[in-house]
Design a protein around this motif. Structure first.
Motif: not given
Lengths: 121, 233
Positions: B68-76
């Motif tokens: 989840g954290g890794a994906r959010r970073l991608g979106f950011r």
């Protein structure tokens, strides 16, 4: 009477421990004050357990000691819940920080690559 | 660029040194116009080196944050760098990049598009409690989203700017939250979610977790996550 002495000593040791942690800045004031407040209620009660008996009678509990035990459990549960909440918030904060750092590092890497190209010209 | 849109493919990777280079190579070979960002979730192996060598941008998280954290970073990253589309892609080689243009095309009529594994294409199957859980999740989420969603746990997705803005700000960390809850929240945020059929492949490296006990735990957890997602503000 020995029980009173035992509980009183325990209470005092805890009180001194809290003060020492506060003095060394190992405990935030907001938590320190909470625990000092608790100690200031508990220590006198350990010396004079009958103090609670009237309150106990008022809420329908047989003895003051039982009431103290019950109140202690409820209080500790609330404290645990509060700490879980704090930890959840802290986790979210560190997660955001970790992401920020990773984003900044990409930027630095990209800038360095651009810089390296400039040097070649 | 795919049909005039700037596209970022985000691949979260945790100890995927064996598969990552192949996955990146395939995406870049199939879609030369897109940027690939590998989010390294604190890997202990050579994932970062392999990903850089394969020509991807690499974001390195200082410690493991979970998918989840890794994906959010991608979106950011996608939001900060003004991408039109962010594609969620997995590092284990199960996703086929040839479907990415179809996902992006479907964004014309939706904000979030899910690459669904059981919608006709391919022959990916699951059985037992895991399959029951997926059936019920699909049923409930299809009603929530007012669109047919047959594979709510697929990690193969594309999001437009509205989706990027939502997920850059918020993305659940908990197991399964990154799939089930993200759909519920997108719909509640007024976004349109729909699916496009894709075929899945066997994973290149690593093993899927399949055991009856794990499947049952999965069943229980997915319902807990679903119920929680439905009542959350």
């Amino acid at each position: 009477m020995t029980l009173n002495v035992t509980t009183m000593i325990c209470g005092l040791i805890l009180l001194v421990g809290i003060l020492e942690l506060l003095r060394r800045r190992q405990l935030r004031e907001k938590y320190g004050m909470l625990w000092i407040g608790v100690a200031l209620i508990i220590v006198p009660l350990s010396i004079f357990p009958s103090l609670m008996d009237r309150v106990a009678g008022f809420v329908g509990v047989a003895s003051g000691v039982s009431l103290v035990l019950f109140a202690a459990i409820v209080f500790l549960l609330l404290v645990c819940l509060h700490l879980s909440w704090e930890v959840s918030r802290l986790e979210e904060e560190t997660r955001t920080l970790a992401e920020e750092i990773a984003l900044i590092k990409i930027k630095i890497d990209a800038d360095e690559t651009v810089g390296a190209h400039d040097d070649q010209r | 660029m795919i049909s005039g849109k700037r596209v970022l493919v985000v691949i979260p990777a945790f100890n995927e040194a064996g598969a990552i280079a192949g996955v990146i190579g395939e995406v870049r070979g199939e879609l030369p116009g897109v940027d690939v960002l590998v989010v390294d979730d604190g890997s202990a192996d050579t994932t970062v080196v392999e990903a850089r060598k394969a020509g991807a941008l690499v974001a390195r998280l200082p410690y493991n944050l979970g998918v989840g954290g890794a994906r959010r970073l991608g979106f950011r990253y996608g939001q900060d760098n003004d991408y039109d589309v962010v594609v969620q892609f997995d590092a284990d080689g199960q996703h086929d990049p040839r479907y990415i243009p179809q996902l992006i095309e479907a964004l014309d009529t939706a904000d979030v598009v899910i690459g669904a594994r059981f919608a006709g294409e391919g022959d990916y199957r699951v059985r037992g409690p895991r399959a029951w859980a997926m059936t019920v999740l699909s049923g409930v989420l299809s009603r929530v989203a007012k669109a047919r969603l047959t594979d709510t746990t697929s990690g193969f997705r594309a999001a437009n700017r509205k989706g990027i803005d939502l997920y850059a700000q918020w993305f659940p960390v908990e197991y399964l939250g990154d799939t089930v809850e993200t759909i519920v929240q997108a719909v509640r945020g007024g976004l349109t979610v729909r699916q496009v059929p894709v075929a899945m492949r066997a994973r290149v490296a690593g093993k899927a977790s399949h055991s009856p006990v794990k499947a049952t735990v999965y069943l229980g957890r997915s319902f807990a996550v679903l119920l929680l997602a439905l009542v959350r503000r």
